[in-house]
Design an enzyme around this catalytic site. Structure first.
Site, PDB file in Angstrom:
ATOM      1  N   GLY A   9       0.833  -1.204   0.000  1.00  0.00           N
ATOM      2  CA  GLY A   9       0.000   0.000   0.000  1.00  0.00           C
ATOM      3  C   GLY A   9       0.862   1.245   0.000  1.00  0.00           C
ATOM      4  N   GLY A  12      -0.488   4.822  -0.850  1.00  0.00           N
ATOM      5  CA  GLY A  12      -1.572   5.395  -0.049  1.00  0.00           C
ATOM      6  C   GLY A  12      -1.095   6.584   0.775  1.00  0.00           C
ATOM      7  N   GLN A  13      -2.032   7.155   1.534  1.00  0.00           N
ATOM      8  CA  GLN A  13      -1.719   8.377   2.292  1.00  0.00           C
ATOM      9  C   GLN A  13      -0.570   8.134   3.281  1.00  0.00           C
ATOM     10  OE1 GLN A  13      -4.425   9.590   5.323  1.00  0.00           O
ATOM     11  NE2 GLN A  13      -3.849  11.744   5.232  1.00  0.00           N
ATOM     12  N   ASP A  51      -0.451  -7.533  -6.371  1.00  0.00           N
ATOM     13  CA  ASP A  51      -1.706  -7.501  -5.622  1.00  0.00           C
ATOM     14  C   ASP A  51      -1.502  -8.314  -4.341  1.00  0.00           C
ATOM     15  OD1 ASP A  51      -4.236  -7.900  -4.635  1.00  0.00           O
ATOM     16  OD2 ASP A  51      -5.149  -8.268  -6.605  1.00  0.00           O
ATOM     17  N   TYR A 142     -15.506  -1.762   6.974  1.00  0.00           N
ATOM     18  CA  TYR A 142     -14.097  -1.425   7.264  1.00  0.00           C
ATOM     19  C   TYR A 142     -13.796  -1.685   8.746  1.00  0.00           C
ATOM     20  CZ  TYR A 142     -10.108   1.867   7.859  1.00  0.00           C
ATOM     21  OH  TYR A 142      -8.902   2.463   8.150  1.00  0.00           O
ATOM     22  N   LYS A 146     -11.249  -4.288  10.756  1.00  0.00           N
ATOM     23  CA  LYS A 146     -10.255  -3.836  11.739  1.00  0.00           C
ATOM     24  C   LYS A 146     -10.358  -4.668  13.021  1.00  0.00           C
ATOM     25  CE  LYS A 146      -8.126  -0.819   9.285  1.00  0.00           C
ATOM     26  NZ  LYS A 146      -6.892  -1.282   8.652  1.00  0.00           N
TER      27      LYS A 146
HETATM   28  C1  AKB Z   1     -11.096   6.620   7.507  1.00  0.00           C
HETATM   29  O1  AKB Z   1     -11.630   7.728   7.697  1.00  0.00           O
HETATM   30  O2  AKB Z   1     -11.655   5.652   7.011  1.00  0.00           O
HETATM   31  C2  AKB Z   1      -9.656   6.457   7.976  1.00  0.00           C
HETATM   32  C3  AKB Z   1      -9.603   5.882   9.349  1.00  0.00           C
HETATM   33  C4  AKB Z   1      -9.943   6.708  10.519  1.00  0.00           C
HETATM   34  O3  AKB Z   1      -9.280   4.742   9.500  1.00  0.00           O
HETATM   35  N1  AKB Z   1      -8.979   7.699   7.923  1.00  0.00           N
END
Ligand code: AKB
Length: 317
Positions: A9, A12-13, A51, A142, A146
């Site tokens: 990654g 990414g940021q 990937d 998401y 996590k």
């Molecule tokens: C998001 O906003 O999805 C991310 C995070 C807080 O994990 N920046």
């Protein structure tokens, strides 16, 4: 053993700032950046394209470069994840499982960093100064990846002795690379719009507090965690990790101190609900006690640094 680092990654940021920081610290050749298809124009070697959801690809890269540490940053973030939940599940979980299984199977057992997030929290989590050990019932896909990832990290550490370390990142604010697909992205967009147009329409409502951090602190804290003595790492799920907490109008007021004509209005969208399900602020005293975490940038320092750097950057582009 000589350090050989792989960063997945890498475009990414976080990746685009962590790669140069790691190269600065350990030497350019010690850090292999892994890109998917989005190779930045200024990408420096060594890098690989692949990937991370394909185990064999990852295996070949790890073997070829004799990797001893992996910063596994690949992930679909919260807002994009709500638009494409199945994709978020597949990318986030499959790539993490590949990294964990390859570490388990490998002889030298690479050390791993994997980012969790405030997205692991949910509507039932205590909202203010959220403790390290708390309720984790997220409402986004998401966030679910996590929570699962945190439990997997803990499992692979205890069951297989993999030295995996993790942080629950707050919203991270940076001027070099914009974030993509997150809920905290407003706190970066606002700076771009303030400089370019003097106004911004915020997709979160006034009063929506979220934990936040400047990129310089995030990168330094991540490297410090990875350099900490194994015995000092007491939390093997993921550490609460924060610097400050604010809501959109507080950030706007801070920007106004530098750009007095700046104006902001509000047009909340689907991301409001995500933000509301997360906590307002986090208690990261375990990280501070166990391995000495200390942030440097609060809201005023971060705002000033962002504006100085971003103005210079935008002028040059
Ligand atoms: C998001 O906003 O999805 C991310 C995070 C807080 O994990 N920046």
């Amino acid at each position: 053993m000589e350090k050989r680092i792989l960063v997945t990654g890498a475009a990414g940021q976080i990746g685009s700032e962590l790669v140069p920081a790691l190269r600065e610290r350990y030497g350019k050749d010690a850090v292999v950046a892994m890109y998917h298809h989005n190779i930045p124009e200024n990408a420096e070697r060594p890098y690989e394209i692949g990937d991370a959801t394909e185990k064999e690809t990852l295996d070949n890269i790890i073997k070829e470069h004799e990797i001893t540490e992996i910063y596994h940053l690949v992930g679909v973030l919260s807002a994009k994840g709500e638009q494409k939940p199945a994709l978020a599940y597949r990318v986030n979980m499959a790539s993490l499982m590949n990294v964990l299984e390859l570490a388990k199977e490998s002889e030298n057992k690479p050390k791993i960093f994997w980012p969790s997030s405030i997205a692991a929290f949910g509507p039932t989590t205590p909202q203010d100064n959220t403790p390290q050990h708390t309720i984790l019932e997220p409402s986004t896909m998401y966030g679910m990846t996590k929570v699962a990832g945190e439990l997997l990290a803990n499992y692979y550490f205890h069951r297989y002795g993999i030295d995996i370390r993790s942080l629950r990142y707050p919203g991270v604010i940076s001027w070099k690379t914009p974030p993509g697909g997150g809920t905290t992205d407003y706190a970066v967009e606002i700076f771009h719009e303030a400089i370019k147009n003097g106004k911004y329409t915020c997709f979160l409502q006034k009063g929506t507090y979220l934990p936040m951090m400047y990129m310089d602190d995030a990168v330094r804290g991540t490297i410090e965690l990875m350099e900490a003595k194994p015995g000092d790492i007491k939390v093997r799920t993921s550490y609460n990790f924060t610097a400050t907490s604010f809501e959109p109008s507080q950030l706007a007021e801070e920007i106004k101190k530098h750009i007095p004509e700046f104006e902001m209005d509000y047009k909340p969208d689907f991301r409001q609900q995500i933000a509301e399900s997360w906590t307002n602020s986090m208690d990261d005293s375990d990280a501070r006690r166990d391995w000495g975490w200390k942030h440097k940038f609060g809201l005023p320092q971060m705002t000033e640094d962002m504006l100085v750097n971003l103005k210079r950057e935008l002028k040059g582009s």
